[in-house]
Design an enzyme around this catalytic site. Structure first.
Site, mmCIF file in Angstrom:
data_model
loop_
_atom_site.group_PDB
_atom_site.id
_atom_site.type_symbol
_atom_site.label_atom_id
_atom_site.label_comp_id
_atom_site.label_asym_id
_atom_site.label_seq_id
_atom_site.Cartn_x
_atom_site.Cartn_y
_atom_site.Cartn_z
ATOM 1 N N GLY A 263 0.790 -1.220 0.000
ATOM 2 C CA GLY A 263 0.000 0.000 0.000
ATOM 3 C C GLY A 263 0.823 1.270 0.000
ATOM 4 O O GLY A 263 1.927 1.323 -0.566
ATOM 5 N N HIS A 264 0.291 2.283 0.659
ATOM 6 C CA HIS A 264 0.858 3.637 0.644
ATOM 7 C C HIS A 264 2.255 3.673 1.264
ATOM 8 O O HIS A 264 3.199 4.187 0.665
ATOM 9 C CB HIS A 264 -0.111 4.546 1.404
ATOM 10 N N PHE A 265 2.394 3.138 2.467
ATOM 11 C CA PHE A 265 3.677 3.134 3.171
ATOM 12 C C PHE A 265 4.471 1.889 2.782
ATOM 13 O O PHE A 265 4.671 0.973 3.578
ATOM 14 C CB PHE A 265 3.451 3.201 4.687
#
Length: 284
Positions: A263-265
């Site tokens: 995901g994002h991180f």
């Protein structure tokens, strides 16, 4: 790995906290974090790269352990954040460097590239967007605030500032949420709980429209200067979509784009893979 150092720079009276490792004679690498984090998000990347690079990761103004002056003393805009970080690089002697940009770090780093293209040796973008097709529907409430900065639209964005939302940002799109350490997100929430921090972040949500307005300028920079460019992208990011990563190749055909199933991180789950991609890319 060389010893990690924790330092503070005086940037014209503004305190910027930063992490540093690697030999001062090695190629320089500037790491720019995103929302709602700070330089600690790179804790797993430092030991994987510090043998080859001189690495510095500042906490952006208003984040982490850098100064967070009152809003009537410092206007929280991306232009102002970039100006502080620009001077920070000069204060610490980062005259030519590669820059790793993530989330808010992207419009910060891209502004530095626009102002000083001669200083940028390469760009690594990890979910750092510069194209409208990269913006997901998750931006809809923030865009509503851009169109109508009413108190109601501003208050609606407070849902992005809760501990549960921080946890969601870290775990959404990962294949195993239990593999994501709670340490980074809990530290983010600690900083977010400081008096005044929510309004700082709401100001930045509102000013993010200035980044979108600069997308054409960023894209022109990529076309005109063709910097060595690596995109390492969590393909399940709920905010910045894979088409935003692919779009870099439109303006910089030599750009390398790599997707990871997270995901994002992305560093929370794929630090080793991203570090290896950076080592291979920057050793060309």
């Amino acid at each position: 790995m060389s010893q990690l150092k924790y330092r503070t720079a005086d940037v014209d009276g503004f305190k910027v906290f930063y992490r540093e490792a690697g030999s001062p004679g090695a190629p320089k690498l500037l790491l720019l974090h995103g929302f709602p984090s700070a330089g600690h998000m790179f804790r797993d990347l430092f030991p994987l790269l510090a043998d080859k690079f001189h690495i510095v990761a500042p906490d952006l103004p208003g984040f982490g352990q850098s100064d967070m002056p009152a809003r009537d003393k410092f206007a929280y805009t991306f232009d102002n954040i970039a100006s502080v970080i620009d001077r920070f690089t000069e204060v610490i002697g980062f005259d030519r460097y590669a820059v790793y940009v993530f989330d808010y770090g992207a419009p910060t780093g891209f502004r530095l590239a626009l102002k000083h293209p001669e200083r940028i040796t390469a760009i690594i973008s990890q979910n750092g967007n510069a194209y409208e097709e990269g913006l997901s529907d998750g931006w809809t409430p923030i865009k509503a605030y851009w169109q109508d900065p009413s108190p109601a639209n501003r208050d609606a964005l407070r849902a992005f500032l809760t501990p549960d939302t921080t946890r969601w940002q870290y775990t959404h799109g990962t294949t195993n949420a239990e593999a994501v350490s709670p340490d980074g997100q809990n530290l983010d929430n600690y900083y977010m709980a400081r008096p005044g921090a929510h309004d700082v972040q709401l100001d930045l949500f509102g000013d993010y429209k200035s980044n979108v307005a600069l997308y054409p300028a960023f894209q022109n920079y990529f076309r005109a200067h063709q910097p060595p460019f690596l995109a390492v992208w969590g393909k399940n990011d709920p905010f910045f979509l894979p088409p935003g990563a692919e779009a870099f190749k439109r303006d910089n055909p030599r750009a390398v784009v790599r997707f990871f199933d997270t995901g994002h991180f992305a560093l929370e789950t794929h630090a080793a893979e991203i570090a290896q991609a950076i080592r291979e890319f920057l050793s060309r």
